[in-house]
Design an enzyme around this catalytic site. Sequence first.
Site, mmCIF file in Angstrom:
data_model
loop_
_atom_site.group_PDB
_atom_site.id
_atom_site.type_symbol
_atom_site.label_atom_id
_atom_site.label_comp_id
_atom_site.label_asym_id
_atom_site.label_seq_id
_atom_site.Cartn_x
_atom_site.Cartn_y
_atom_site.Cartn_z
ATOM 1 N N ASP A 31 0.804 -1.230 0.000
ATOM 2 C CA ASP A 31 0.000 0.000 0.000
ATOM 3 C C ASP A 31 0.836 1.280 0.000
ATOM 4 O O ASP A 31 0.361 2.334 -0.384
ATOM 5 C CB ASP A 31 -0.952 0.019 1.216
ATOM 6 C CG ASP A 31 -0.227 -0.221 2.538
ATOM 7 O OD1 ASP A 31 1.005 -0.370 2.525
ATOM 8 O OD2 ASP A 31 -0.887 -0.276 3.593
ATOM 9 N N ASP A 86 3.784 -1.275 11.381
ATOM 10 C CA ASP A 86 3.350 0.069 11.007
ATOM 11 C C ASP A 86 2.736 0.699 12.250
ATOM 12 O O ASP A 86 1.958 0.058 12.959
ATOM 13 C CB ASP A 86 2.317 0.017 9.884
ATOM 14 C CG ASP A 86 2.081 1.405 9.323
ATOM 15 O OD1 ASP A 86 2.637 1.720 8.257
ATOM 16 O OD2 ASP A 86 1.353 2.188 9.976
ATOM 17 N N ARG A 108 9.160 2.663 11.452
ATOM 18 C CA ARG A 108 10.197 2.241 10.504
ATOM 19 C C ARG A 108 11.518 1.943 11.212
ATOM 20 O O ARG A 108 12.124 2.814 11.824
ATOM 21 C CB ARG A 108 10.373 3.275 9.378
ATOM 22 C CG ARG A 108 10.964 4.584 9.742
ATOM 23 C CD ARG A 108 10.849 5.572 8.576
ATOM 24 N NE ARG A 108 9.460 5.945 8.347
ATOM 25 C CZ ARG A 108 9.046 7.163 8.023
ATOM 26 N NH1 ARG A 108 9.911 8.134 7.860
ATOM 27 N NH2 ARG A 108 7.759 7.417 7.854
HETATM 28 C C1 MIC Z 1 3.948 6.378 8.343
HETATM 29 O O1 MIC Z 1 2.775 6.703 8.349
HETATM 30 O O2 MIC Z 1 4.858 7.114 8.770
HETATM 31 C C2 MIC Z 1 4.312 5.010 7.774
HETATM 32 C C3 MIC Z 1 4.998 5.244 6.492
HETATM 33 O O3 MIC Z 1 3.150 4.281 7.550
HETATM 34 C C4 MIC Z 1 5.216 4.303 8.798
HETATM 35 C C5 MIC Z 1 5.785 3.032 8.331
HETATM 36 C C6 MIC Z 1 6.969 3.195 7.425
HETATM 37 O O4 MIC Z 1 7.774 4.089 7.627
HETATM 38 O O5 MIC Z 1 7.092 2.386 6.507
HETATM 39 C C7 MIC Z 1 4.508 4.030 10.138
HETATM 40 O O6 MIC Z 1 3.546 4.695 10.464
HETATM 41 O O7 MIC Z 1 4.974 3.173 10.900
HETATM 42 FE FE1 SF4 Z 2 -0.080 4.838 5.000
HETATM 43 FE FE2 SF4 Z 2 1.182 5.532 7.239
HETATM 44 FE FE3 SF4 Z 2 -0.245 7.324 5.862
HETATM 45 FE FE4 SF4 Z 2 -1.493 5.416 7.125
HETATM 46 S S1 SF4 Z 2 -0.265 7.027 8.047
HETATM 47 S S2 SF4 Z 2 -1.917 6.092 5.069
HETATM 48 S S3 SF4 Z 2 -0.093 3.703 6.911
HETATM 49 S S4 SF4 Z 2 1.623 6.280 5.184
#
Ligand code: MIC
Ligand code: SF4
Length: 642
Positions: A64, A119, A535
């Site tokens: 996604d 996540d 992350r």
């Molecule tokens: C975000 O909303 O910051 C992400 C991208 O979904 C991250 C995960 C990631 O860095 O891949 C999260 O919320 O953990």
């Molecule tokens: Fe995707 Fe993270 Fe944004 Fe949610 S907060 S839509 S999981 S990038």
Amino acid sequence: MGKNIAEKIISAHLIDGKMEVGENIAIRIDQTLTQDATGTMSYLQFEALGLKKVKTELSVSYVDHNMLQSGFENADDHKYLQSVASKYGIYFSRPGNGICHQVHLERFGAPGKTLLGSDSHTPTGGGIGMMAMGAGGLDVAVAMGGGAFHLSMPEVVNVFLTGKLKPFVTAKDIILEVLRVLSVKGGVGRVIEYGGPGVKKLTVPQRATITNMGAELGATTSIFPSDENTKAFMKLQKRAKNWVPLEADKDAKYAKVIKIDLSKLEPMIAKPHSPDSVVKVKAIKRVKVDQVCIGSCTNSSITDLMITASLLKGKKVHTDVSCTISPGSKQVFEAIADNGALTDLIASGARIIESGCGPCIGMGQAPSSGAVSVRSFNRNFPGRSGTKDAQVFLASPETCVAAAITGYITDPRELKTYPKVKMPEKMKIDDSGILEPSETPGKVKILRGPNIQPLPINTAMSSSLEGEVLLITGDNVTTDHIMPAGAKVLPLRSNIPKIAEFVYYMVDSGFVSRCKEKGGGFIIGGDNYGQGSSREHAALAPMYLGIKMVLTKSFARIHLANLINFGILPLTFADPADYKKIEQGDKLKLPLVSDIIATGADLTVKNITKKFDIQVTYSLTPRQVQIVRAGGLLNYTRGGGK
Ligand code: MIC
Ligand code: SF4
């Protein structure tokens, strides 16, 4: 003594430890989820465990985040993820099937279960009474292998809701109000549990908006009771058999109670650049808007998009505004296509994006220079949109629509008539976007493109540490500062040597070359260091650059765990006033640190340059001490550690 909901789920899953606030506990994980941006690392780590199949009740791999395919990298990762899922007993949600949290809520989540996701917005599942937590990919890999999840027993805070929301006031305004009250670090070490008569008035998508954005409080998770509304939602998803009731006992105890009268709330908005910079929308005067983005895992449910479509019906997006809409899932997308709402959105001039994270993580739709962007998302950290000087505001879809139509930040109540949108009575259920694991896993070949590089492994901690302070940061530094995302950097998530070149590059473009020149060193941070995402790259890439220790006023939960998992020693100032006495370039020494932390004795960091000692603390469990000494969780596990 009565139990609250969190205590009920934790006690039913407790493997080790005492359920006393602050104690280290280990719990069994029923379900896991990963997304593509953290998933490739997590599955490389799972492969390293050498197991034949996942040991959880259910594991799902979603695609996604990394959806733009401007080179082979993301597409390579998708193939790898699909083949790994098929081989190891994992369901695979194909690109286009939707955002992990929205799809998991719809198709897999169940009240009373534990869910661990790579996540930070995994707590979305709390909207249906799950104990759903975000963690680094390595912790999720261990859980897929049947290992326990270790955490410190959180204290449980009750948000007691009374009354009913007024027209144009939404679930987003509830969580923005909670953020205003508690701040981005107010949830650290806590579970936020919702209760009170007001809960009955909230649908599952509304509850999920609240638990989702509870991540911005730094909370371990957020949770709602499982009641008749939950049952209705599960029935709508043709999964009524997965429903169980769940509520707090009458005499349940909470560490703190926060009361919110829903009928008194007004539309709220978070100003740049923090989700807790919350004010009433009406307090913002004449701010011209360049971009509006509706969607993300916070606000892309069927009801969110139906309200958006109803408000936009017959209207046009302002000529100075670029408005994007990204449905949370294929299910939502199909529903608005079938019932005609999509036509209203297209006719308004909105730009429709595929189901996925999209602009939320800077995957396309970066705003113009200095632009004001109003988003129904959950994070507005500087630069996250892809444009360094963009001014990002966070608000409800209703407030977003008001901005899209008028071209200014506008109280949505000025739109006058609030559409009557109810939860649908029927949804088309089509799981063709979810692939089941192979029945002949032995025949599945794992597809590894050139973008997928082996995981770098740390060495064991040396007996003493010595090096320079390479960076000093302020409070509330996010993982978006440490390891930025966006369309340029995200495709490198499976390639640590390459992604490491971008560590802190928005904050200090000289950081990486300093690390290389000095052969690694130390970072000094303020309060709530590493807030935001899960992350693990924000620990893994600094580890690759030779960072051995991070000394702060305090840490955010998931980042702290990630530092430990990759063998970076996390320390905190015994006296926060010492923070000011250190300067970049100072030489620090920690003599015999490895032995000292093994005994639990007091620890001192010597500032060789300025000739003074800094008292530090390390709130590591004995297991965590062993992990750090071993150079990370993988080394520890390989050495026989549990
Ligand atoms: C975000 O909303 O910051 C992400 C991208 O979904 C991250 C995960 C990631 O860095 O891949 C999260 O919320 O953990
Ligand atoms: Fe995707 Fe993270 Fe944004 Fe949610 S907060 S839509 S999981 S990038």
